[in-house]
Enzyme design. Structure first.
Site, PDB file in Angstrom:
ATOM      1  N   ASN A 107       0.840  -1.185   0.000  1.00  0.00           N
ATOM      2  CA  ASN A 107       0.000   0.000   0.000  1.00  0.00           C
ATOM      3  C   ASN A 107       0.877   1.236   0.000  1.00  0.00           C
ATOM      4  O   ASN A 107       1.724   1.416   0.875  1.00  0.00           O
ATOM      5  CB  ASN A 107      -0.898   0.035   1.240  1.00  0.00           C
ATOM      6  N   THR A 137      -8.410   1.988  -4.473  1.00  0.00           N
ATOM      7  CA  THR A 137      -8.197   1.321  -3.190  1.00  0.00           C
ATOM      8  C   THR A 137      -8.298   2.262  -1.991  1.00  0.00           C
ATOM      9  O   THR A 137      -8.415   1.802  -0.853  1.00  0.00           O
ATOM     10  CB  THR A 137      -6.815   0.646  -3.181  1.00  0.00           C
ATOM     11  N   GLU A 138      -8.213   3.570  -2.226  1.00  0.00           N
ATOM     12  CA  GLU A 138      -8.413   4.563  -1.162  1.00  0.00           C
ATOM     13  C   GLU A 138      -8.934   5.848  -1.779  1.00  0.00           C
ATOM     14  O   GLU A 138      -8.370   6.353  -2.743  1.00  0.00           O
ATOM     15  CB  GLU A 138      -7.094   4.880  -0.438  1.00  0.00           C
ATOM     16  N   ASN A 139     -10.005   6.374  -1.207  1.00  0.00           N
ATOM     17  CA  ASN A 139     -10.501   7.696  -1.579  1.00  0.00           C
ATOM     18  C   ASN A 139     -11.421   8.177  -0.464  1.00  0.00           C
ATOM     19  O   ASN A 139     -12.377   7.491  -0.096  1.00  0.00           O
ATOM     20  CB  ASN A 139     -11.259   7.660  -2.908  1.00  0.00           C
ATOM     21  N   HIS A 182      -6.266   7.752  -4.154  1.00  0.00           N
ATOM     22  CA  HIS A 182      -6.295   9.144  -4.601  1.00  0.00           C
ATOM     23  C   HIS A 182      -7.105   9.991  -3.628  1.00  0.00           C
ATOM     24  O   HIS A 182      -8.205   9.608  -3.212  1.00  0.00           O
ATOM     25  CB  HIS A 182      -6.911   9.249  -5.996  1.00  0.00           C
TER      26      HIS A 182
END
Length: 561
Positions: free
Chosen positions: A193, A403-405, A336
């Protein structure tokens, strides 16, 4: 030639043609909100978290020390009180019930390396077995990250962590154990990650564990070993496990967007592309193409020569390593959060070497951009669509999982669960992803960051990213839904944004719900905090009584003399 071989060659040809497509830096369409839905069964929505930020039990059940267990207390972060509790199956089940109620397709979590390796703690393995099984029992797909920054401390002390090439084999051993124990049920694996933070903030600025400040070299060396470790793990899965387990292995890269200050100015365009290449391309380009971005090799090589160095500070891959690394990605994870405006700025080599000065650029923000929480996180939704289209053109339209926001808020004296800024953020960013999908970007999934409020690394507990508020002062860590829970749940159940009237009603209904949650949270100190009385309240009251008694005695004495 077999049909399968012909199809592989055709697919490779399509990728080559697509990869040669140029990204148009001068075209920035910031159109109005798009009302529409995702194709049925095409894009899956869920949420995530990481081991170190949410699990607790940092010193329980056979877990070894991680670099963060050592680093965080040195930085004065409130770690021990938060983490001294066992891994509780009940808490797991409660959280999975929350996910099921929200109709998540998937939940992304990480496995703590020092919790199960090298000692192979049976309780640690059982914990992840239980988590995976409970997710699957509730029709929630586990997406598992192998490394979310918690390197075993012993590997840092003995070898220097990611500064040492031996980490490649140690990480591969850990990953292989995870494939063996959990791969029969886990079909989506993420090796690393946000390796950018591990490299730059861990070994260049020292803001993250292990806190080293090896400017101009540390980040590049750490990233070099991380990329090789990723490739080795991908090959291990490919040769030993893929045929049996039928899973996919990817990597999750943090990718903030860089927009030219002036899209008609070639120097600004080049600076913006350099920003993206030094950020995401640093890792993505070797994985997709076999080597570092040419602009990194050129800039770092030139500045190294100007400093009188015989070789570049950017390490070099051998021809065998390039072939080995290229193509080691079944999907690309994108984390993002925000965007920067970028313009050219020359940094003379005499001012010292660092990752940041190597880029020869300046990052700027528009003061009109909303900034509800972290000082680095501004809401700039159109940058998300720009980034996704850049990935499409740069790397041959790979399969993408966001995967991330998400967005944070600073901790306030009085908590407000009506997080309107987070509802707006999710609405705008997910809508830009929907537009990117219409552009032809191969987006397959979206992970809201994060399910719960949690430990935020160098920021401690001063910022909250969660959909659910967590009361950290209560030893049971109760969860309370913020308004964004209901809002995100509506996006999931509607598979997007069906029409303006319905979407506008979501905010109103979510705000009504959070008002009652606020009342419940306000009453919490009178009920669920009772077990904290002897731990916090009594010492505080006793201390106050002693101080008052001392003051009273002082006045008596003054009056007497």
């Amino acid at each position: 030639m077999s049909l399968q071989r012909m199809l592989k060659l055709l697919y490779a040809l399509v990728l080559c043609v697509s990869a040669n497509e140029d990204f148009d830096w001068t075209k920035n369409e910031r159109g109005s909100f798009y009302y529409g839905t995702f194709p049925t069964g095409r894009v899956f929505l869920g949420a995530g978290g990481s081991a170190y930020q949410t699990e607790g039990a940092w010193d329980k059940d056979g877990k070894g020390m991680s670099i963060w267990d050592v680093f965080a207390p040195k930085k004065g972060k409130d770690l021990p009180q938060r983490h001294r509790r066992p891994l509780l199956r009940r808490i797991l089940q409660d959280d999975i019930t929350l996910m099921k109620d929200m109709k998540f397709n998937h939940y992304r979590f990480s496995i703590s390396w020092p919790r199960i390796f090298p000692n192979g703690s049976k309780k640690g393995i059982k914990y992840y077995d239980d988590l995976i099984n409970m997710l699957l029992d509730n029709n929630i797909t586990p997406i598992v990250t192998l490394y979310h920054w918690d390197l075993p401390q012993v590997l840092h002390e003995k070898y220097g962590g990611w500064q040492n090439a031996s980490m490649v084999n140690y990480f591969n051993d850990f990953a292989n154990l995870c494939f063996e124990r959990f791969g029969d049920r886990v079909k989506y694996w993420i090796t690393f990650n946000n390796p950018w933070s591990s490299a730059v903030e861990g070994y260049e600025t020292g803001e993250h564990a292990p806190g080293l400040k090896l400017k101009g070299t540390g980040a590049y060396k750490a990233a070099h070993h991380i990329i090789k470790a990723h490739a080795k793990v991908w090959h291990t899965y490919d040769t030993q496990w893929r045929s049996k387990q039928k899973g996919l292995v990817g990597i999750s890269l943090l990718a903030d967007w860089g927009e030219p200050v002036d899209i008609t100015n070639q120097r600004d365009i080049e600076a913006a592309e350099r920003y993206v290449q030094f950020y995401m391309g640093w890792f993505a380009t070797p994985i997709f193409n076999g080597d570092y971005p040419q602009v990194m090799k050129d800039y770092i090589g030139r500045k190294s020569a100007q400093q009188g160095l015989g070789t570049s500070r950017l390490p070099v891959f051998s021809s065998q390593e390039k072939s080995y690394i290229k193509g080691t990605c079944d999907f690309l994870g994108i984390g993002h959060f925000t965007t920067r405006y970028i313009t050219q700025k020359n940094y003379p080599s005499g001012r010292g070497n660092s990752y940041f000065t190597d880029r020869d650029l300046v990052e700027l923000v528009d003061p009109r951009w909303p900034d509800p929480g972290s000082e680095w996180l501004y809401s700039v939704p159109w940058g998300f669509r720009r980034l996704l289209n850049f990935v499409k053109t740069q790397y041959g339209n790979p399969m993408i999982y966001v995967t991330e926001n998400g967005v944070s808020e600073k901790v306030q004296r009085c908590t407000d669960l009506c997080d309107e800024w987070r509802m707006q953020y999710f609405k705008d960013y997910i809508n830009e992803m929907l537009k990117a999908l219409k552009d032809g970007v191969n987006v397959k999934g979206y992970t809201a960051w994060s399910l719960l409020d949690k430990f935020e690394w160098d920021e401690g507990f001063s910022e909250r990213f969660g959909l659910f508020y967590v009361d950290f002062l209560n030893k049971n860590k109760p969860r309370y839904p913020k308004a964004s829970v209901q809002y995100y749940k509506r996006i999931i159940s509607s598979n997007g944004f069906p029409n303006q009237r319905e979407v506008e009603s979501w905010r109103r209904k979510a705000t009504e719900t959070c008002s009652s949650s606020n009342q419940l949270l306000a009453a919490d100190p009178l009920t669920s905090h009772m077990e904290m009385v002897t731990e916090i309240v009594v010492p505080t009251v006793c201390t106050l009584c002693i101080l008052l008694a001392a003051v009273f005695l002082m006045f008596l004495l003054r009056g007497r003399f």
